[in-house]
Design a protein around this motif. Structure first.
Motif, PDB file in Angstrom:
ATOM      1  N   PRO A  60       0.751  -1.214  -0.020  1.00  0.00           N
ATOM      2  CA  PRO A  60      -0.053  -0.061   0.101  1.00  0.00           C
ATOM      3  C   PRO A  60       0.985   1.216  -0.200  1.00  0.00           C
ATOM      4  O   PRO A  60       1.975   1.192   0.586  1.00  0.00           O
ATOM      5  CB  PRO A  60      -0.935  -0.105   1.392  1.00  0.00           C
ATOM      6  N   ARG A  82      -4.699  -0.717  -7.781  1.00  0.00           N
ATOM      7  CA  ARG A  82      -4.518   0.188  -6.529  1.00  0.00           C
ATOM      8  C   ARG A  82      -4.817   1.509  -7.051  1.00  0.00           C
ATOM      9  O   ARG A  82      -4.834   2.193  -6.253  1.00  0.00           O
ATOM     10  CB  ARG A  82      -3.150  -0.160  -5.798  1.00  0.00           C
ATOM     11  N   PRO A 117      -9.000   2.498  -3.606  1.00  0.00           N
ATOM     12  CA  PRO A 117      -7.915   2.871  -4.216  1.00  0.00           C
ATOM     13  C   PRO A 117      -6.828   3.397  -3.123  1.00  0.00           C
ATOM     14  O   PRO A 117      -7.195   3.957  -2.098  1.00  0.00           O
ATOM     15  CB  PRO A 117      -8.011   3.595  -5.538  1.00  0.00           C
ATOM     16  N   ASP A 118      -5.451   3.338  -3.579  1.00  0.00           N
ATOM     17  CA  ASP A 118      -4.566   4.240  -2.934  1.00  0.00           C
ATOM     18  C   ASP A 118      -4.336   5.445  -3.622  1.00  0.00           C
ATOM     19  O   ASP A 118      -3.979   6.379  -3.010  1.00  0.00           O
ATOM     20  CB  ASP A 118      -2.990   3.364  -3.042  1.00  0.00           C
TER      21      ASP A 118
END
Length: 603
Positions: free
Chosen positions: A350, A431, A511-512
């Motif tokens: 992450p 991501r 999402p990141d």
């Protein structure tokens, strides 16, 4: 006419049909043999009709007479029974063959369509973006359907060749001289029609390009119909289409005339040959009437088979360029595919700190100016970063780069210090969530549109994403709720509603990094305010990258990156008037200084 492309295509059909190609050939052979045997049974029937009626001596029959005792006699009923049995078996075999061939054709078409589709999906974005969408659509639909026609005509060609061979063997058993005469006439006519087959190849090559141009023009017209009507430009589009259709029609008529001339030549030569055949059989060779009748029947069957060879060759050659074009397109996309990745999602941790552009440059080549030059700045995790600048300054290229769709030609993009291209681009895109300017909604339900980003999401998770995007209220008021169909391109929704659904779809991905590419540029102030409020609520939960030129949305950013002529000119916050409250910073060759606003947004 070159045999190589036809042989390559035949090999493709055999490989892609999953073993059914050889079975189809066997069925064609059996069908031809059954038809030949049924014809062979006409000989004793005709001899029976010309005999005493009490039966025909088996020893008098051609081909099979030497296998039986001279005293053996057959009667009419068994002959008719055998004939009926063979015809019935032939009909059943023909039916089974038709189903089998249809399945084989579909397997071949599905194989090339699926391979092309996968090749496009796995290719680098730069390769896909450089190809006209109409060309891809034509390749996946029209060209692939022409491949189906090519498979069908290849099978017709093989069947015609097998039938000519079977009939020639049967005829040679009765009269080798007359068989040689019949086959020779057919072969000479085939050679004489070589120019027609060359025209078929040229027609197939020009047809593909013409259909692609038509597809492109029609797609442009449908996508810009509102603009066309606003400028009363419909007649211009219609005139362009008419000119394209006329060009294809003229070429098609030239091909049709050549084909018709070939058929006419076959018919005229066949008629002359039949007359000569009968004359030589009666006046020169003095053959019995039964044999002449059977030979004439075989001759009449052989002649059309040569015509079938010519017709199937013409059609095959006219459709073969579609297969060759599809194969070249597949090779081009497969040669420019994204890197194979052994890394899965777990290989990309992450995002914790930042995404950094480190002296990034981008040059698409073709003699143009670099899109980006020596760009350095960071996108902090949990903060909102806005990229502003005039059209063509490289804003969208930066977004494509941070998504891993394009790779920089110079410099690096780093995820928490790790090069993006070493982390697995596809794994990183799991991501990332993206909201484009047009929203891109399917002609399906709201739930189906949301599920594009997260196919396994349940209704509770969808409602949570709708709530976060500010769309839950109007969706809940719809009679069908999540099952509401938004129609083509979401025309049943307002512009603001479409963008909020698109934002919810992106948030469903958890999402990141959330990227909004001019996502509010077409919205009014009220709808833009709703999107802005949603983004402010998301601050601190993910990195948000906003590409925009409106001051209202850049004003909420923790930092604003100003791009001009491919360079970072300013990095810092702006106020509601779009004014940078401190002198702009020139980057030169050093990384840009990033000035962020204090964390005063309830973080």
């Amino acid at each position: 006419m070159r045999i190589g492309p036809i042989a390559d295509f035949a090999g493709f059909v055999l490989r892609r049909s999953g073993g059914r190609g050889m079975t189809a050939l066997v069925l064609l052979l059996l069908g031809s043999l059954s038809e030949g045997v049924s014809i062979l049974l006409l000989i004793p029937l005709l001899q029976f009709a010309g005999g005493a009626g009490g039966g025909v001596p088996m020893a008098s029959l051609p081909l099979v007479g030497h296998l039986f005792d001279p005293a053996t006699r057959i009667t009419l009923v068994p002959l008719l029974g055998c004939f009926l049995a063979f015809v019935t078996a032939q009909a059943v075999l023909t039916r089974f063959k038709a189903v089998h061939v249809a399945r084989m054709m579909q397997l071949c078409v599905d194989a090339i369509r699926l391979r092309l589709f996968r090749a496009i999906g796995a290719a680098r974005w730069t390769r896909v973006a450089a190809t006209r969408a109409a060309d891809l659509q034509q390749a996946l639909t029209g060209d692939v359907e022409r491949v189906r026609a090519a498979v069908y005509n290849l099978l017709l060609l093989l069947q015609a060749l097998v039938m000519v061979a079977i009939y020639a063997v049967l005829a040679a058993a009765i009269s080798p001289v007359m068989t040689l005469f019949a086959v020779g006439v057919g072969g000479v006519v085939l050679l004489a029609l070589y120019p027609v087959r060359r025209r078929a190849t040229r027609f197939g090559e020009t047809l593909g390009g013409s259909l692609a141009d038509q597809q492109h023009m029609i797609s442009e017209f449908l996508a810009g119909m509102k603009v066309a009507k606003a400028f009363n430009a419909e007649a211009g589009y219609a005139a362009r289409l008419e000119a394209m259709l006329r060009e294809v029609r003229d070429e098609m008529l030239r091909f049709a005339r050549a084909t018709a001339n070939g058929t006419l030549l076959f018919q005229l030569v066949g008629a002359v040959a039949a007359v000569g055949f009968i004359h030589v059989s009666v006046a020169v060779l003095h053959l019995p009437l039964a044999r002449i009748a059977v030979l004439l029947f075989l001759f009449v069957r052989i002649g059309p088979r040569f015509n079938m060879i010519q017709d199937s060759l013409q059609q095959l050659l006219s459709h073969l360029p579609a297969w060759q074009d599809s194969r070249r397109l597949i090779a081009r996309f497969e040669a420019d595919r994204e890197k194979d990745e052994g890394a899965d999602l777990a290989a990309v941790p992450p995002l914790r700190h930042e995404i950094r552009f480190d002296r990034v440059g981008m040059d698409y080549g073709a003699g143009g100016l670099p899109v980006l030059r020596d760009v350095s700045f960071a996108i902090p995790a949990g903060r909102i970063t806005a990229i502003a600048g005039p059209s063509g300054s490289g804003k969208t290229t930066l977004a494509d780069m941070v998504m891993g769709l394009v790779e920089p030609s110079a410099g690096r993009v780093l995820l928490d210090g790790r090069p993006l291209d070493g982390c697995g681009l596809r794994a990183w895109r799991d991501r990332v969530a993206y909201v484009p300017q047009d929203g891109f909604l399917l002609n399906d339900s709201i739930a189906a549109n949301l599920a594009v980003a997260a196919p396994g999401a349940d209704a509770a998770r969808m409602w949570a994403a709708l709530e976060a995007s500010g769309a839950a209220g109007f969706v809940a008021r719809m009679p069908a709720g999540l099952d509401t169909v938004v129609a083509d391109r979401g025309i049943r929704l307002s512009g603001g509603e479409r963008q909020r659904i698109a934002l919810a779809r992106a948030l469903l991905r958890r999402p990141d990094l959330l990227i909004l590419d001019e996502a509010t540029s077409a919205l009014d102030e009220d709808n833009e305010t709703l999107i802005i409020r949603s983004l402010e609520r998301l601050r601190g939960t993910m990195a948000i990258l906003v590409i925009a030129h409106r001051a209202r949305i850049t004003a909420i950013a923790d930092q604003v990156v100003q791009i001009e002529q491919g360079r970072v000119r300013v990095c810092g916050p702006v106020n509601l008037d779009g004014v940078v409250p401190f002198p702009p910073q020139r980057t030169g060759h050093a990384p840009a200084a990033v000035v962020t606003r204090p964390a005063s947004h309830g973080e």
